[in-house]
Structure formats: structure tokens, C-alpha cells
Design a protein around this motif. Structure first.
Motif, PDB file in Angstrom:
ATOM      1  N   PRO A 302       0.775  -1.195  -0.076  1.00 57.14           N
ATOM      2  CA  PRO A 302      -0.011  -0.089   0.078  1.00 57.14           C
ATOM      3  C   PRO A 302       0.864   1.329   0.220  1.00 57.14           C
ATOM      4  CG  PRO A 302      -0.818  -1.679   1.226  1.00 57.14           C
ATOM      5  CD  PRO A 302       0.297  -2.224   0.874  1.00 57.14           C
ATOM      6  N   HIS A 303       1.964   1.447   0.782  1.00 56.84           N
ATOM      7  CA  HIS A 303       2.969   2.352   0.626  1.00 56.84           C
ATOM      8  C   HIS A 303       3.294   2.756  -0.744  1.00 56.84           C
ATOM      9  CE1 HIS A 303       2.739   3.013   4.806  1.00 56.84           C
ATOM     10  NE2 HIS A 303       2.732   1.902   5.137  1.00 56.84           N
ATOM     11  N   MET A 304       3.779   1.503  -1.267  1.00 53.17           N
ATOM     12  CA  MET A 304       4.261   1.756  -2.806  1.00 53.17           C
ATOM     13  C   MET A 304       3.168   2.302  -3.665  1.00 53.17           C
ATOM     14  SD  MET A 304       6.258  -1.977  -3.094  1.00 53.17           S
ATOM     15  CE  MET A 304       6.839  -1.737  -4.683  1.00 53.17           C
ATOM     16  N   ALA A 305       2.002   1.702  -3.425  1.00 53.08           N
ATOM     17  CA  ALA A 305       0.998   2.288  -4.163  1.00 53.08           C
ATOM     18  C   ALA A 305       0.769   3.783  -4.061  1.00 53.08           C
ATOM     19  CB  ALA A 305      -0.381   1.397  -3.914  1.00 53.08           C
ATOM     20  N   ARG A 306       0.697   4.300  -2.840  1.00 48.22           N
ATOM     21  CA  ARG A 306       0.367   5.465  -2.716  1.00 48.22           C
ATOM     22  C   ARG A 306       1.506   6.485  -3.336  1.00 48.22           C
ATOM     23  NH1 ARG A 306      -0.454   3.428   2.498  1.00 48.22           N
ATOM     24  NH2 ARG A 306      -2.622   3.109   3.142  1.00 48.22           N
ATOM     25  N   LEU A 308       2.648   5.963  -6.005  1.00 43.64           N
ATOM     26  CA  LEU A 308       2.395   6.039  -7.283  1.00 43.64           C
ATOM     27  C   LEU A 308       1.074   6.986  -7.648  1.00 43.64           C
ATOM     28  CD1 LEU A 308       3.018   2.456  -8.687  1.00 43.64           C
ATOM     29  CD2 LEU A 308       4.274   4.476  -9.345  1.00 43.64           C
ATOM     30  N   THR A 309       0.263   6.651  -6.707  1.00 45.80           N
ATOM     31  CA  THR A 309      -1.338   7.303  -7.133  1.00 45.80           C
ATOM     32  C   THR A 309      -1.837   8.214  -6.277  1.00 45.80           C
ATOM     33  OG1 THR A 309      -2.329   5.632  -6.005  1.00 45.80           O
ATOM     34  CG2 THR A 309      -1.809   5.213  -8.595  1.00 45.80           C
ATOM     35  N   GLY A 310      -1.398   8.253  -4.983  1.00 45.49           N
ATOM     36  CA  GLY A 310      -1.706   9.227  -3.877  1.00 45.49           C
ATOM     37  C   GLY A 310      -2.752   8.426  -3.192  1.00 45.49           C
ATOM     38  N   ALA A 311      -3.384   8.911  -2.094  1.00 47.68           N
ATOM     39  CA  ALA A 311      -4.265   8.328  -1.255  1.00 47.68           C
ATOM     40  C   ALA A 311      -5.680   8.138  -1.388  1.00 47.68           C
ATOM     41  CB  ALA A 311      -4.094   8.879  -0.022  1.00 47.68           C
ATOM     42  N   ARG A 312      -6.073   8.417  -2.548  1.00 46.64           N
ATOM     43  CA  ARG A 312      -7.492   8.257  -2.883  1.00 46.64           C
ATOM     44  C   ARG A 312      -7.781   6.992  -3.150  1.00 46.64           C
ATOM     45  NH1 ARG A 312     -10.378   8.900  -7.794  1.00 46.64           N
ATOM     46  NH2 ARG A 312      -8.427   9.420  -8.750  1.00 46.64           N
ATOM     47  N   HIS A 313      -8.694   6.234  -2.594  1.00 50.15           N
ATOM     48  CA  HIS A 313      -8.704   4.860  -2.545  1.00 50.15           C
ATOM     49  C   HIS A 313      -9.553   4.249  -3.674  1.00 50.15           C
ATOM     50  CE1 HIS A 313      -7.882   5.140   1.784  1.00 50.15           C
ATOM     51  NE2 HIS A 313      -7.707   3.895   1.796  1.00 50.15           N
ATOM     52  N   ALA A 314     -10.268   5.107  -4.531  1.00 51.93           N
ATOM     53  CA  ALA A 314     -10.863   4.546  -5.679  1.00 51.93           C
ATOM     54  C   ALA A 314      -9.372   4.229  -6.909  1.00 51.93           C
ATOM     55  CB  ALA A 314     -11.561   5.813  -6.414  1.00 51.93           C
ATOM     56  N   ILE A 315      -8.436   4.884  -6.696  1.00 50.35           N
ATOM     57  CA  ILE A 315      -7.401   4.453  -7.697  1.00 50.35           C
ATOM     58  C   ILE A 315      -6.254   3.714  -6.822  1.00 50.35           C
ATOM     59  CG2 ILE A 315      -6.290   6.660  -7.301  1.00 50.35           C
ATOM     60  CD1 ILE A 315      -6.057   4.524 -10.276  1.00 50.35           C
TER      61      ILE A 315
END
Length: 369
Positions: A302-306, A308-315
Motif C-alpha cells: 500500500p505504501h508503494m501504491a500511494r 504512485l497514485t496518492g491516497a484516494r482509495h478509488a485508484i
């Protein structure tokens, strides 16, 4: 009317005129960027899965892997000019394992992202809440007490242990009639430590060294004994979890912002937190029952994904699912190949990869003086 400077002549003037005729440049919108990230990760996942189907103690060329898969999945009219052993390796051994790794990695990453929002703690993951410890105790009971080695008994015992651990955490964490993040974490840690101690006692008290080694290997995670039915169940649960999380992206954004924000948008924080915890714990219980304990995926991805995309859960959530699947596929490939023909527990590989990544993330996130 605003005066515009007359462009100079020659090549410089022609370039200015072309820029004016083309109009203002279009910036990359967040939607376009998110679509590009998801597309790139999807293609990377497909390539990684193909690579994992071909690599191993016996390497199989990508073209042969593609033809075997096309013959079985799409009924391609191709000649089966590959040996029967190659067909068995790709279709019966490696493909179920690859699909299981995709399902487990995606589900653990989704659960980690959801729990980090639910308890508002960036270090939360599925194992902080005792689910993995409960599954481990259930599996240890099946192997050491009931002498169970069948996949059905082992998976059922592990899943039952995970569910019981989750219920115990919810009872302790919601003792006053409401689910509070801090109490959930403390209850999960207490239940997890107690169940881990119980599992260690069962291993110590066992008079069968072989059964004890089997439990230890299972506790560290392994996809070596995955069958088609196990992979199919895991994929179905992963798909349901992804759909469930997609509908919960809005509540997760609100819970991550705080209970006041959740109340302001008409959300009941306690009920939403309880529903999300039950859903994620059940999904993780299914995965742990099929693969054993695999750490760090739900914490680090989840930290890697944030990033890349930020904290908005839809993405964030679909990005977590794709990244988690890719990370676990690569970890399983390393587990198979590092000491081939012997196989390393996959939990060891994820720990060796995840610990440095977590330290790097913490270093980058630390406030600078």
C-alpha cells in the motif's frame, strides 16, 4: 483587444506561428495518469505471470508456454508438439501456482490498504489483527493433534482459526459497544502473541519431527502444494474482495480522514469499521488457509501504491491489487529458483524484500529537521 507581438521572420517566426495555431498545450489530467498507471501495471502483471510459468528448475520457452496455455484455455488449433511433461509442468504445476500468487498478493495488499485506513495507522496490516496467527494455530492443530495432512482438512482448520481470531479481536476491541482503532490494534497484538505462543507450544510438545517441520514450513508460507481447486477458490475470493473494496472506497476515504469527517458525510464510523474488518479478515483467512503466513505484502505494497497514485482509495485499491500480485509472483519465483531444486519458504523471501523496502519508506517519510 490585446496587442500581440509580431513574431520574427525566418524559422523562429514560423515556430511561434505554429505554437499559436496549435493553441495551449494540454496537461496530463489525473484521470489520464491513473489510467496509464493501471494499464502499465496490468501489462507488467501479464508479462510477469508468463515469465513465472516458464522459469523454474526446468525452463520452458515463452512461445511454448503461450501455446500450452492457448491450447488449454482458448482451445487453439495448435499441434501438441511439446512433451507431456512440459504440458504437466505448465498447466498442472506452475499455472495454478501463478494464479494463487496473484490472488494472495492482491488480497493481502487490498486488506492492508483497507486496514491502514480503518485504524488510521500506516503500519497496520492483516497480521497486526491476529488473523494470520489464528490461521497458523488452526493449521498446527490439524497437523500435530489430528494428524491431518489433507488439503481440505488443513485449509478448513486454518480458515476456522482465522475466523475465531478475528471474532476474538472484535469482542475485545469493541468491549464498550464501539470499535475504536487503538483498541483494535492492541487487541490484535495481544491475540496474535497469544496464538503464536500456542502454536509454538504445539510444535514443542509434538513428538513428530516431520510434522513439526511441516508446520514450520507452512507458517512461513508456501505455494508448493497449490491445486487447481485451491487456486480457483482463491481467485473467486480475490475478485469478490476487489468488488467489495471498490464499493467501499468512499467510506475508506472518510475513515482515513477521521471519524468527524465520516460523520459529516453521513457515515457511521463504528459500523463501517466493523463491516470492513470482517470482510477483510474473512478474505485474508481464506488466503492464509491456502498459502500459509506471508508477511510484509499487506504492509509495504500500500505504501508503494500511494507513492504512485496518492491516497484516494478509488485508484489506490486497484493499484494495490496489481502491485501485490506482481510482488508475490516475483517472490515466489525467487523462492523456487534461489536454491533449486530445493524450495525456500515464500515468507522468507517477502521478509528479505519487504524489510529493506519498509525501512526505505520510513526514511523517506521521516520529517526532516
Amino acid at each position: 483587444m490585446t496587442d500581440r507581438p509580431i513574431p520574427p521572420g525566418g524559422a523562429a517566426g514560423q515556430a511561434v506561428r505554429r505554437r499559436r495555431m496549435a493553441g495551449p498545450s494540454r496537461a496530463i489530467t489525473p484521470l489520464t495518469r491513473d489510467a496509464a498507471i493501471l494499464t502499465a501495471l496490468t501489462l507488467l502483471l501479464a508479462l510477469t505471470a508468463m515469465l513465472c510459468c516458464g522459469l523454474g528448475p526446468v525452463s520452458i520457452p515463452p512461445g511454448t508456454v503461450l501455446r500450452v496455455l492457448g491450447h488449454h484455455l482458448l482451445d487453439w488449433p495448435v499441434q501438441g508438439d511439446w512433451p507431456a511433461s512440459t504440458d504437466a509442468i505448465v498447466w498442472l504445476s506452475r499455472l495454478p501456482r501463478v494464479l494463487m500468487a496473484i490472488a494472495v498478493g492482491a488480497t493481502l495488499a487490498l486488506a492492508g490498504a483497507a486496514l491502514q485506513a480503518v485504524v488510521r495507522n500506516p503500519l497496520a496490516d492483516p497480521y497486526v489483527l491476529g488473523v494470520s496467527a489464528g490461521a497458523s494455530t488452526g493449521a498446527a492443530l490439524a497437523i500435530l493433534v489430528f494428524s491431518g495432512t489433507g488439503i481440505l482438512l488443513l485449509s478448513t482448520s486454518a480458515f476456522a482459526g482465522a475466523v475465531l481470531a478475528m471474532l476474538l479481536v472484535l469482542v475485545i476491541g469493541g468491549a464498550r459497544g464501539e470499535v475504536v482503532p487503538f483498541r483494535l490494534i492492541m487487541a490484535g497484538l495481544a491475540v496474535g502473541y497469544a496464538l503464536t505462543s500456542a502454536t509454538s507450544f504445539l510444535i514443542f510438545a509434538s513428538d513428530s519431527p516431520e510434522a513439526s517441520r511441516s508446520v514450520m514450513f507452512w507458517l512461513l508460507g508456501s505455494l508448493a502444494s497449490v491445486h487447481w481447486i485451491t487456486a480457483q477458490v482463491a481467485l473467486a475470493v480475490a475478485a469478490v474482495t476487489l468488488v467489495f473494496m471498490a464499493f467501499a472506497s468512499g467510506p475508506l476515504d472518510a475513515l482515513a480522514a477521521g471519524d468527524e469527517t465520516a460523520l459529516a458525510v453521513g457515515l457511521r464510523p463504528g459500523a463501517a469499521r466493523l463491516a470492513l474488518m470482517v470482510g477483510t479478515s474473512l478474505a485474508v483467512g481464506v488466503m492464509v488457509a491456502g498459502s500459509g503466513g506471508i508477511g510484509f505484502v499487506g504492509l509495504v505494497v500500500p505504501h508503494m501504491a500511494r507513492a504512485l497514485t496518492g491516497a484516494r482509495h478509488a485508484i489506490l485499491l486497484p493499484t494495490c491489487a496489481l502491485l501485490g500480485a506482481i510482488v508475490l509472483l516475483l517472490a515466489d519465483l525467487l523462492a523456487r529458483m534461489l536454491f533449486a531444486p530445493q524450495e525456500m519458504p515464500i515468507g522468507v523471501v517477502t521478509g528479505l524484500i519487504g524489510a529493506p523496502l519498509l525501512l526505505l519508506l520510513l526514511r523517506n517519510a521521516a520529517p526532516r529537521p
